[in-house]
Design an enzyme around this catalytic site. Structure first.
Site, mmCIF file in Angstrom:
data_model
loop_
_atom_site.group_PDB
_atom_site.id
_atom_site.type_symbol
_atom_site.label_atom_id
_atom_site.label_comp_id
_atom_site.label_asym_id
_atom_site.label_seq_id
_atom_site.Cartn_x
_atom_site.Cartn_y
_atom_site.Cartn_z
ATOM 1 N N ASP A 1 0.758 -1.033 0.165
ATOM 2 C CA ASP A 1 0.052 0.136 0.220
ATOM 3 C C ASP A 1 0.918 0.948 0.295
ATOM 4 O O ASP A 1 0.920 2.212 -1.113
ATOM 5 C CB ASP A 1 -0.910 -0.156 1.414
ATOM 6 C CG ASP A 1 -1.699 -1.334 0.990
ATOM 7 O OD1 ASP A 1 -2.138 -1.423 -0.128
ATOM 8 O OD2 ASP A 1 -2.127 -1.399 2.165
ATOM 9 N N TYR B 1 -4.908 -10.769 10.163
ATOM 10 C CA TYR B 1 -4.272 -10.805 9.231
ATOM 11 C C TYR B 1 -2.886 -10.805 9.781
ATOM 12 O O TYR B 1 -2.342 -11.501 8.995
ATOM 13 C CB TYR B 1 -3.812 -9.038 8.811
ATOM 14 C CG TYR B 1 -2.949 -8.122 8.180
ATOM 15 C CD1 TYR B 1 -3.719 -8.404 7.114
ATOM 16 C CD2 TYR B 1 -1.238 -8.265 8.630
ATOM 17 C CE1 TYR B 1 -2.629 -7.888 5.793
ATOM 18 C CE2 TYR B 1 -0.684 -8.012 7.144
ATOM 19 C CZ TYR B 1 -1.630 -7.604 6.576
ATOM 20 O OH TYR B 1 -0.554 -7.173 5.455
HETATM 21 C C1 GLA Z 1 -3.332 -4.486 3.739
HETATM 22 C C2 GLA Z 1 -1.470 -5.330 3.524
HETATM 23 C C3 GLA Z 1 -1.453 -4.995 2.551
HETATM 24 C C4 GLA Z 1 -1.606 -6.668 1.854
HETATM 25 C C5 GLA Z 1 -2.692 -6.373 1.677
HETATM 26 C C6 GLA Z 1 -3.546 -8.230 1.339
HETATM 27 O O1 GLA Z 1 -3.778 -3.778 2.920
HETATM 28 O O2 GLA Z 1 -1.231 -3.721 4.550
HETATM 29 O O3 GLA Z 1 0.747 -4.726 3.113
HETATM 30 O O4 GLA Z 1 -0.664 -7.692 2.603
HETATM 31 O O5 GLA Z 1 -3.441 -6.410 3.227
HETATM 32 O O6 GLA Z 1 -2.522 -8.530 0.167
#
Ligand code: GLA
Length: 390
Positions: free
Chosen positions: A174, A224
């Site tokens: 991101d 996550y």
């Molecule tokens: C979030 C995290 C990213 C990535 C996505 C899944 O957006 O910030 O770094 O891991 O999830 O692809």
């Protein structure tokens, strides 16, 4: 809000007139394919989008950072860059505190500032509003200090701020795309080597549609973090099973090795690994297909990506599955999938230009009937990474 003039007028209303007011923009992002691969040293293929964060800011000489947001009237929060920076209230200011702290830790001298934030990204909507705020904040501090920084380094500093101040162990996707996106293009990014391949997204041929489920089933990042641990457990297994090979991350594991692990590796860990390994393969192929205008193939790979995230990685939800499934019933839609971390947030669809309206109409209607929620749906072009507007 959002017009430059309107933001500056509101800034002066809140903080008073005078001095040079700078304007920084930082876009959100949508990931076309390559999900939950970034923290496995893998491949991603995101692009920056039109909804964005705008920060109007002006330097102060007393080290104070005073923050206001167009989302909240009247409220001004503050901290000082001349004292030890800690977390504080309200919670949204922690992105500023985190970025300031990490910039200082990296040896960057900071000045105080007054800043007004305006955001057209849905907060918690899976379009990286947090990365946009972080990168925008970093750029605001640097601009007011008269400094420049390599964008990859800036992205790493912002990622660290998210780890330390938002407590989510995110990968680099991101912050990287918000800081470095090329207008008119998605970026296939190799999270191990840093290599980039730009993939043109020409709105005359191909439109990118985003539909927000308006739900978020998981807030703290607990799921996550758990997925990351499961990937690490997978790496530990493959390192033991193939000691002659130097396996550092799931990036180094082949599909054959995943298949060979059946019956030996915990079935849940196996599923997680299978998603990551197949997603890297899909991402490389999809980026190649997009570059050659093979939209049907890219779309099929997105559909497979969604199925893998739903069944193997288990980060989808009923709302995302519904939207991704319904999207494929509309003529002219090449592919659709959940995008971002999952458990709510948005789907992304690649569609023929003439399919934009039929698609958004269909999804708004059917989703409302099924879940009694009105989703937001919009088409976007691929925009540039964060920049200093004025
Ligand atoms: C979030 C995290 C990213 C990535 C996505 C899944 O957006 O910030 O770094 O891991 O999830 O692809």
């Amino acid at each position: 809000m959002q017009s430059n003039a309107a933001i500056k007028a509101e800034f002066e209303h809140r903080f008073g007139a005078g001095g040079r007011v700078r304007l920084i923009r930082a876009p959100g992002r949508v990931n076309l394919i390559g999900e939950h691969t970034d923290y496995n040293d893998g491949l991603v293929c995101p692009m920056a989008i039109e909804p964005q964060v705008l920060i109007a800011c002006r330097a102060r000489d007393d080290g104070l950072v005073r923050l206001a947001s167009t989302a909240f009237t009247g409220q001004i929060a503050q901290f000082s860059v001349e004292q030890k920076i800690t977390r504080g209230e309200p919670a949204w200011t922690n992105y500023f505190r985190g970025v300031a702290a990490e910039l200082e830790a990296a040896g960057i001298p900071l000045t105080g500032m007054d800043a007004l934030v305006d955001n057209t990204l849905p907060v918690g909507g899976g379009l990286s509003s947090s990365a946009a705020i972080e990168v925008g904040t970093a750029l605001a501090f640097l601009t007011l200090a008269g400094l420049e920084m390599d964008r990859d380094r800036l992205a790493l500093i912002c990622q660290k701020a998210e780890h330390e101040y938002a407590n989510v162990p995110v990968g680099i996707m991101d912050q990287m795309i918000v800081a470095t996106a090329k207008p008119g293009h998605a970026t296939q990014y190799d999270c191990r080597s840093g290599a980039r391949q730009f993939v043109q997204i020409n709105p005359g041929d191909l439109r990118v549609v985003i539909v927000n489920t308006m739900v978020r089933h998981e807030l703290s990042g607990g799921e996550y973090a758990q997925r990351r641990q499961q990937c690490e457990a997978g790496v530990a297994y493959f390192q033991k099973a193939y000691p002659a090979q130097s396996i550092k991350a799931l990036r180094d594991v082949t599909l054959k090795q995943v298949q060979e692990s059946e019956g030996k590796l915990d079935p849940l860990i196996l599923k997680r690994c299978r998603h990551v390994v197949t997603e890297n393969i899909r991402t490389a192929e999809a980026a190649g297909a997009l570059a050659q205008d093979k939209y049907e193939r890219a779309g099929q790979l997105m559909i497979q990506s969604h199925a893998s995230l739903r069944d193997d990685y288990e980060v989808s939800c009923a709302e995302l599955d519904f939207l991704a499934g319904e999207a494929m019933k509309v003529k002219g839609v090449y592919g659709a999938r959940m995008t971002g971390g999952g458990f709510g947030g948005c789907i992304v669809a690649l569609v023929q230009p003439r399919a934009v309206e039929p698609l958004t109409d269909h999804l708004e209607r059917t989703y409302k009937t099924k879940f009694n929620i009105k989703p937001t749906a919009f088409a976007t072009t691929a925009t540039a990474g964060a920049s200093v507007v004025e």
